[in-house]
Design a protein around this motif. Structure first.
Motif, PDB file in Angstrom:
ATOM      1  N   VAL A  26       0.841  -1.207   0.000  1.00 32.35           N
ATOM      2  CA  VAL A  26       0.000   0.000   0.000  1.00 32.35           C
ATOM      3  C   VAL A  26       0.871   1.251   0.000  1.00 32.35           C
ATOM      4  O   VAL A  26       0.595   2.227  -0.713  1.00 32.35           O
ATOM      5  CB  VAL A  26      -0.950  -0.011   1.208  1.00 32.35           C
ATOM      6  CG1 VAL A  26      -1.696   1.321   1.313  1.00 32.35           C
ATOM      7  CG2 VAL A  26      -1.941  -1.158   1.097  1.00 32.35           C
ATOM      8  N   ILE A  27       1.933   1.245   0.800  1.00 30.39           N
ATOM      9  CA  ILE A  27       2.851   2.388   0.837  1.00 30.39           C
ATOM     10  C   ILE A  27       3.493   2.595  -0.533  1.00 30.39           C
ATOM     11  O   ILE A  27       3.637   3.727  -1.008  1.00 30.39           O
ATOM     12  CB  ILE A  27       3.928   2.183   1.917  1.00 30.39           C
ATOM     13  CG1 ILE A  27       3.293   2.221   3.303  1.00 30.39           C
ATOM     14  CG2 ILE A  27       5.019   3.240   1.805  1.00 30.39           C
ATOM     15  CD1 ILE A  27       4.251   1.882   4.430  1.00 30.39           C
ATOM     16  N   LEU A  28       3.871   1.492  -1.177  1.00 32.68           N
ATOM     17  CA  LEU A  28       4.476   1.572  -2.507  1.00 32.68           C
ATOM     18  C   LEU A  28       3.490   2.187  -3.502  1.00 32.68           C
ATOM     19  O   LEU A  28       3.869   3.036  -4.322  1.00 32.68           O
ATOM     20  CB  LEU A  28       4.889   0.177  -2.970  1.00 32.68           C
ATOM     21  CG  LEU A  28       5.810   0.109  -4.191  1.00 32.68           C
ATOM     22  CD1 LEU A  28       7.195   0.606  -3.822  1.00 32.68           C
ATOM     23  CD2 LEU A  28       5.891  -1.327  -4.709  1.00 32.68           C
ATOM     24  N   ALA A  29       2.237   1.767  -3.426  1.00 30.68           N
ATOM     25  CA  ALA A  29       1.219   2.330  -4.310  1.00 30.68           C
ATOM     26  C   ALA A  29       1.025   3.821  -4.033  1.00 30.68           C
ATOM     27  O   ALA A  29       0.834   4.623  -4.964  1.00 30.68           O
ATOM     28  CB  ALA A  29      -0.098   1.584  -4.131  1.00 30.68           C
ATOM     29  N   ALA A  30       1.084   4.207  -2.765  1.00 25.00           N
ATOM     30  CA  ALA A  30       0.940   5.621  -2.414  1.00 25.00           C
ATOM     31  C   ALA A  30       2.094   6.447  -2.972  1.00 25.00           C
ATOM     32  O   ALA A  30       1.890   7.570  -3.471  1.00 25.00           O
ATOM     33  CB  ALA A  30       0.867   5.777  -0.899  1.00 25.00           C
ATOM     34  N   ILE A  31       3.304   5.916  -2.897  1.00 20.34           N
ATOM     35  CA  ILE A  31       4.467   6.623  -3.442  1.00 20.34           C
ATOM     36  C   ILE A  31       4.308   6.818  -4.945  1.00 20.34           C
ATOM     37  O   ILE A  31       4.565   7.901  -5.483  1.00 20.34           O
ATOM     38  CB  ILE A  31       5.758   5.843  -3.125  1.00 20.34           C
ATOM     39  CG1 ILE A  31       6.043   5.879  -1.621  1.00 20.34           C
ATOM     40  CG2 ILE A  31       6.946   6.413  -3.900  1.00 20.34           C
ATOM     41  CD1 ILE A  31       7.212   5.007  -1.203  1.00 20.34           C
ATOM     42  N   ALA A  32       3.868   5.766  -5.633  1.00 17.60           N
ATOM     43  CA  ALA A  32       3.662   5.873  -7.085  1.00 17.60           C
ATOM     44  C   ALA A  32       2.581   6.900  -7.408  1.00 17.60           C
ATOM     45  O   ALA A  32       2.714   7.681  -8.361  1.00 17.60           O
ATOM     46  CB  ALA A  32       3.292   4.505  -7.653  1.00 17.60           C
ATOM     47  N   ALA A  33       1.499   6.909  -6.624  1.00 16.77           N
ATOM     48  CA  ALA A  33       0.401   7.850  -6.870  1.00 16.77           C
ATOM     49  C   ALA A  33       0.852   9.289  -6.668  1.00 16.77           C
ATOM     50  O   ALA A  33       0.523  10.172  -7.464  1.00 16.77           O
ATOM     51  CB  ALA A  33      -0.776   7.521  -5.954  1.00 16.77           C
ATOM     52  N   VAL A  34       1.622   9.530  -5.617  1.00 16.19           N
ATOM     53  CA  VAL A  34       2.103  10.887  -5.352  1.00 16.19           C
ATOM     54  C   VAL A  34       3.089  11.333  -6.427  1.00 16.19           C
ATOM     55  O   VAL A  34       3.055  12.479  -6.884  1.00 16.19           O
ATOM     56  CB  VAL A  34       2.748  10.959  -3.953  1.00 16.19           C
ATOM     57  CG1 VAL A  34       3.410  12.313  -3.737  1.00 16.19           C
ATOM     58  CG2 VAL A  34       1.704  10.717  -2.877  1.00 16.19           C
ATOM     59  N   ALA A  35       3.973  10.429  -6.839  1.00 17.58           N
ATOM     60  CA  ALA A  35       4.957  10.778  -7.861  1.00 17.58           C
ATOM     61  C   ALA A  35       4.295  11.095  -9.192  1.00 17.58           C
ATOM     62  O   ALA A  35       4.768  11.942  -9.955  1.00 17.58           O
ATOM     63  CB  ALA A  35       5.963   9.648  -8.025  1.00 17.58           C
ATOM     64  N   ALA A  36       3.193  10.402  -9.489  1.00 16.87           N
ATOM     65  CA  ALA A  36       2.496  10.607 -10.758  1.00 16.87           C
ATOM     66  C   ALA A  36       1.486  11.738 -10.697  1.00 16.87           C
ATOM     67  O   ALA A  36       0.911  12.114 -11.722  1.00 16.87           O
ATOM     68  CB  ALA A  36       1.791   9.323 -11.178  1.00 16.87           C
ATOM     69  N   PHE A  37       1.270  12.307  -9.511  1.00 18.33           N
ATOM     70  CA  PHE A  37       0.212  13.298  -9.312  1.00 18.33           C
ATOM     71  C   PHE A  37       0.321  14.488 -10.257  1.00 18.33           C
ATOM     72  O   PHE A  37      -0.634  14.866 -10.926  1.00 18.33           O
ATOM     73  CB  PHE A  37       0.241  13.772  -7.853  1.00 18.33           C
ATOM     74  CG  PHE A  37      -0.609  14.987  -7.588  1.00 18.33           C
ATOM     75  CD1 PHE A  37      -1.970  14.858  -7.398  1.00 18.33           C
ATOM     76  CD2 PHE A  37      -0.042  16.258  -7.545  1.00 18.33           C
ATOM     77  CE1 PHE A  37      -2.763  15.969  -7.164  1.00 18.33           C
ATOM     78  CE2 PHE A  37      -0.815  17.372  -7.315  1.00 18.33           C
ATOM     79  CZ  PHE A  37      -2.190  17.230  -7.120  1.00 18.33           C
ATOM     80  N   ASP A  38       1.485  15.094 -10.328  1.00 16.90           N
ATOM     81  CA  ASP A  38       1.635  16.311 -11.115  1.00 16.90           C
ATOM     82  C   ASP A  38       1.472  16.063 -12.610  1.00 16.90           C
ATOM     83  O   ASP A  38       1.095  16.956 -13.359  1.00 16.90           O
ATOM     84  CB  ASP A  38       3.004  16.952 -10.839  1.00 16.90           C
ATOM     85  CG  ASP A  38       3.048  18.402 -11.284  1.00 16.90           C
ATOM     86  OD1 ASP A  38       2.018  19.088 -11.167  1.00 16.90           O
ATOM     87  OD2 ASP A  38       4.104  18.847 -11.775  1.00 16.90           O
ATOM     88  N   ALA A  39       1.750  14.840 -13.042  1.00 15.49           N
ATOM     89  CA  ALA A  39       1.661  14.540 -14.468  1.00 15.49           C
ATOM     90  C   ALA A  39       0.255  14.156 -14.889  1.00 15.49           C
ATOM     91  O   ALA A  39      -0.262  14.648 -15.894  1.00 15.49           O
ATOM     92  CB  ALA A  39       2.639  13.420 -14.825  1.00 15.49           C
TER      93      ALA A  39
END
Length: 308
Positions: free
Chosen positions: A204-217
């Motif tokens: 879940v933490i890994l998915a959250a990191i990916a979601a935050v990193a992709a947020f601006d794009a």
């Protein structure tokens, strides 16, 4: 996005979109197999107010403030869910639904009431992303890769999502065995000493990191399609986990490339005068791929049985 003039296709946003799609698809495979696919949806709703608050404090869309803001919002969500569940004496699903929608609405309201006219973060970009504008303006050719001045102007989003993709890929590779065991047979994994709760939390933490990193794009809404569509489509192509991972990466790349190109030139081919949202088109292509595999995929009639 809708209403914008056409701009030439650029390699930088294409890479950002592709890396974001792969970084979300990798953990998405395990979330889909665990029947937790909507965790990506929950994450995208919960972290939005934290990201907005971090932006309002720092005045910039930067990695670490966004991560800390998202982490703080996630902790607040956990506290709210437990408080609503205990005080209201309602079932956890209802408490989660109230919390997720309330926090997402709070993030949207914060953006609407804040003065962000001089930056590229507003409600529309927070929801649908800003992929089209992530262009390396100082690049004049391959020689720019050796030019320190040009490299200094490289979009931060490309570096952020590249590092995220490396981290996500390394995690899946290093913890492949416990991820696979706990996904398909949690009880058996426990007998082998696998800490299944920790594995699930890490995922879940890994998915959250990916979601935050992709947020601006790609924004906080479109990212949901990146978590669900490529892995779900890949699941309909095979019953082997290793092969499913490969299919999901292929579908993620295909969605990002075709989506970005069609967003810029698809309307032009149809006689329109404005481009459309690249992130929205990427999500649309992902959905089309999923629909095609649901109709034509070799495992569509056996999708009730887990992959191995």
């Amino acid at each position: 996005m809708s209403g914008e003039e056409f701009v030439p296709l650029s390699l930088t946003p294409l890479l950002i979109g592709t890396f974001a799609a792969i970084a979300c698809a990798l953990p998405g495979n395990f979330l889909v197999l665990r029947r937790q696919a909507l965790i990506g949806d929950a994450i995208s709703h919960v972290v939005l107010p934290g990201i907005v608050v971090a932006f309002l404090i720092t005045g910039a869309v930067s990695t670490w403030p966004m991560m800390f803001g998202a982490a703080g919002a996630s902790l607040l969500a956990v506290v709210m869910i437990e408080a609503i569940r205990r005080l209201g004496r309602i079932e956890p699903g209802a408490a989660m639904g109230v919390t997720f929608t309330s926090m997402f609405a709070a993030g949207v309201l914060l953006l609407e009431q804040s003065n962000t006219s001089n930056v590229h973060l507003d409600v529309e970009h927070a929801l649908y992303g800003n992929l089209e504008s992530l262009i390396w303006l100082d690049a004049v050719g391959w020689q720019s890769l050796l030019d320190p001045a040009a490299l200094a102007a490289l979009p931060d989003e490309l570096i952020r999502i590249s590092v995220t993709l490396i981290v996500v890929s390394a995690f899946v590779w290093l913890f492949w065995r416990p991820l696979k065991l706990s996904t398909f047979d949690e009880g058996f994994a426990r007998t082998l000493g696998v800490r299944t709760e920790l594995v699930g939390l890490s995922l879940v933490i890994l998915a959250a990191i990916a979601a935050v990193a992709a947020f601006d794009a790609v924004g906080s809404i479109i990212v949901i399609a990146m978590f669900i569509c490529p892995p779900a489509a890949a699941r309909l192509m095979t019953n082997r986990l290793e092969v499913q991972i490969s299919w999901s990466i292929l579908f993620a790349i295909l969605s990002a490339v075709l989506g970005y190109i069609l967003a810029g030139y698809g309307p032009l081919w149809l006689g329109a005068t404005n481009a459309v949202s690249a992130a929205g088109m990427i999500a649309t292509i992902s959905g089309i791929i999923l629909a095609l595999t649901a109709i034509l995929g070799p495992c569509r009639k056996r999708n009730g049985s887990p992959a191995t």
